[in-house]
Design a protein around this motif. Structure first.
Motif, PDB file in Angstrom:
ATOM      1  N   GLY A   1       0.826  -1.220   0.000  1.00 41.29           N
ATOM      2  CA  GLY A   1       0.000   0.000   0.000  1.00 41.29           C
ATOM      3  C   GLY A   1       0.851   1.258   0.000  1.00 41.29           C
ATOM      4  O   GLY A   1       0.378   2.361   0.269  1.00 41.29           O
ATOM      5  N   LYS A   2       2.150   1.090  -0.265  1.00 43.74           N
ATOM      6  CA  LYS A   2       3.042   2.256  -0.384  1.00 43.74           C
ATOM      7  C   LYS A   2       4.138   1.892  -1.382  1.00 43.74           C
ATOM      8  O   LYS A   2       4.355   0.703  -1.665  1.00 43.74           O
ATOM      9  N   SER A   3       4.805   2.905  -1.916  1.00 44.82           N
ATOM     10  CA  SER A   3       5.840   2.629  -2.916  1.00 44.82           C
ATOM     11  C   SER A   3       7.024   1.959  -2.228  1.00 44.82           C
ATOM     12  O   SER A   3       7.410   2.371  -1.134  1.00 44.82           O
ATOM     13  N   ASN A   4       7.595   0.918  -2.864  1.00 43.23           N
ATOM     14  CA  ASN A   4       8.861   0.437  -2.300  1.00 43.23           C
ATOM     15  C   ASN A   4       9.985   1.189  -3.021  1.00 43.23           C
ATOM     16  O   ASN A   4      10.411   0.811  -4.094  1.00 43.23           O
ATOM     17  N   SER A   5      10.431   2.269  -2.331  1.00 42.39           N
ATOM     18  CA  SER A   5      11.277   3.246  -3.004  1.00 42.39           C
ATOM     19  C   SER A   5      12.705   3.295  -2.490  1.00 42.39           C
ATOM     20  O   SER A   5      13.457   4.196  -2.837  1.00 42.39           O
ATOM     21  N   ASP A   6      13.106   2.330  -1.634  1.00 41.98           N
ATOM     22  CA  ASP A   6      14.470   2.396  -1.073  1.00 41.98           C
ATOM     23  C   ASP A   6      15.532   2.331  -2.167  1.00 41.98           C
ATOM     24  O   ASP A   6      16.516   3.080  -2.132  1.00 41.98           O
ATOM     25  N   ILE A   7      15.331   1.438  -3.138  1.00 43.30           N
ATOM     26  CA  ILE A   7      16.354   1.294  -4.183  1.00 43.30           C
ATOM     27  C   ILE A   7      16.385   2.546  -5.048  1.00 43.30           C
ATOM     28  O   ILE A   7      17.448   3.133  -5.294  1.00 43.30           O
ATOM     29  N   LYS A   8      15.160   3.006  -5.442  1.00 40.96           N
ATOM     30  CA  LYS A   8      15.067   4.225  -6.264  1.00 40.96           C
ATOM     31  C   LYS A   8      15.809   5.393  -5.597  1.00 40.96           C
ATOM     32  O   LYS A   8      16.491   6.179  -6.252  1.00 40.96           O
TER      33      LYS A   8
END
Ligand code: GRG
Length: 276
Positions: free
Chosen positions: A216-223
């Motif tokens: 339900g949220k972006s998985n943005s750690d890598i980005k």
């Protein structure tokens, strides 16, 4: 809890900022932090409706931190609690103001609790110091500072402790203060930080292994080139660490007299098995 938020904030003038505050507060979320606070009250068998305001205030502070964390200047995310982030649904200026307002109104709400003034002041003191410039905000600063940099596990622990552990620890400490069990404050503080660290390592694991649909949220750690437990420890050691931390929390709770830890255990078990 949604109805309680609408009622508690009914004194606030109608505006886009109020709409944005309520949008984010009622968007869902696991409500872990109020549950942790309430588990201490239940464990000491304390029942006082006035403490509900502290529970709501804690979730308002958490929601403010998420709204600001998602802003373009921070993690720049579009999805939170399965919905548009606040700045996407409204606009950036409104989201900034909604976050600011949630933080401020949280303390106003606490100030209206009809409880002993020494309990009230101690709660405000602990909460403001743990989420302030040496606590949650410092953690957010470290989170951005370490983007694109190598980090060792001790520094990562400091980052996690401040960014995530401080508010979680505050939930347990505030519960302890409300029950006037000051002799156990340090135990709850440590248990809170350990729950917070395990929770954040799990968050890193889920960001790496799960999908944004489930989370339900972006998985943005890598980005965002974040320093996470996965790139510092590797996934297997990270998982082992989570298990050890939760076990340690359960052990540490054994030394608290006249405290029924089953409510807190229930939440820890919920966290151990969480998928989002
Ligand atoms: C003043 C700009 C400014 C920032 C405030 C944003 C901030 C300080 C701190 C960030 C704190 C943060 C986002 C920590 C991450 C903690 C974390 C894992 C949050 C997710 O919590 P869940 O899973 O979320 O409990 P739900 O949606 O279930 O409530």
């Amino acid at each position: 809890m949604n109805k309680d938020f609408i009622e508690s904030l009914s004194y606030i003038n109608n505006s886009k900022v109020k709409d944005a505050m309520l949008y984010s507060l009622t968007a869902g979320g696991k409500r872990i932090r109020p549950k942790l606070f309430n588990s201490i009250l239940k464990g000491f068998n304390i029942d006082n409706k006035e403490f509900d305001k502290i529970s709501l205030a804690i979730e308002m502070i958490h929601t403010y931190s998420l709204i600001h964390d998602d802003l373009p200047a921070m993690d720049d995310d579009n999805l939170r609690r399965g919905k548009n982030t606040c700045h996407i649904e409204f606009d950036e200026a409104t989201a900034i103001l909604a976050g600011d307002a949630l933080l401020t109104e949280a303390f106003y709400l606490i100030s209206t609790c009809k409880i002993k003034s020494d309990i009230l002041i101690k709660c405000i003191n602990i909460l403001s110091s743990l989420i302030g410039a040496n606590g949650m905000i410092y953690g957010q600063y470290l989170d951005m500072y370490y983007e694109d940099k190598n980090i060792d596990f001790d520094s990562l622990k400091t980052l996690h402790n401040c960014k995530t552990g401080a508010l979680i620890s505050a939930c347990l400490m505030l519960g302890c203060i409300c029950c006037e069990k000051y002799e156990f404050l340090d135990v709850f503080k440590n248990v809170g930080y350990n729950i917070g660290l395990a929770f954040q390592i799990q968050d890193d694991i889920l960001d790496y292994t799960s999908t944004s649909n489930i989370l339900g949220k972006s998985n943005s750690d890598i980005k965002n080139n974040k320093s996470t437990s996965i790139n510092v420890l590797g996934i297997d050691i990270a998982r082992k660490h989570v298990d050890e931390l939760y076990l340690k929390c359960k052990d540490d709770l054994n030394c608290i007299q006249n405290f029924d830890a089953k409510y807190l255990y229930e939440i820890i078990n919920l966290l151990i098995n969480r998928k989002k």
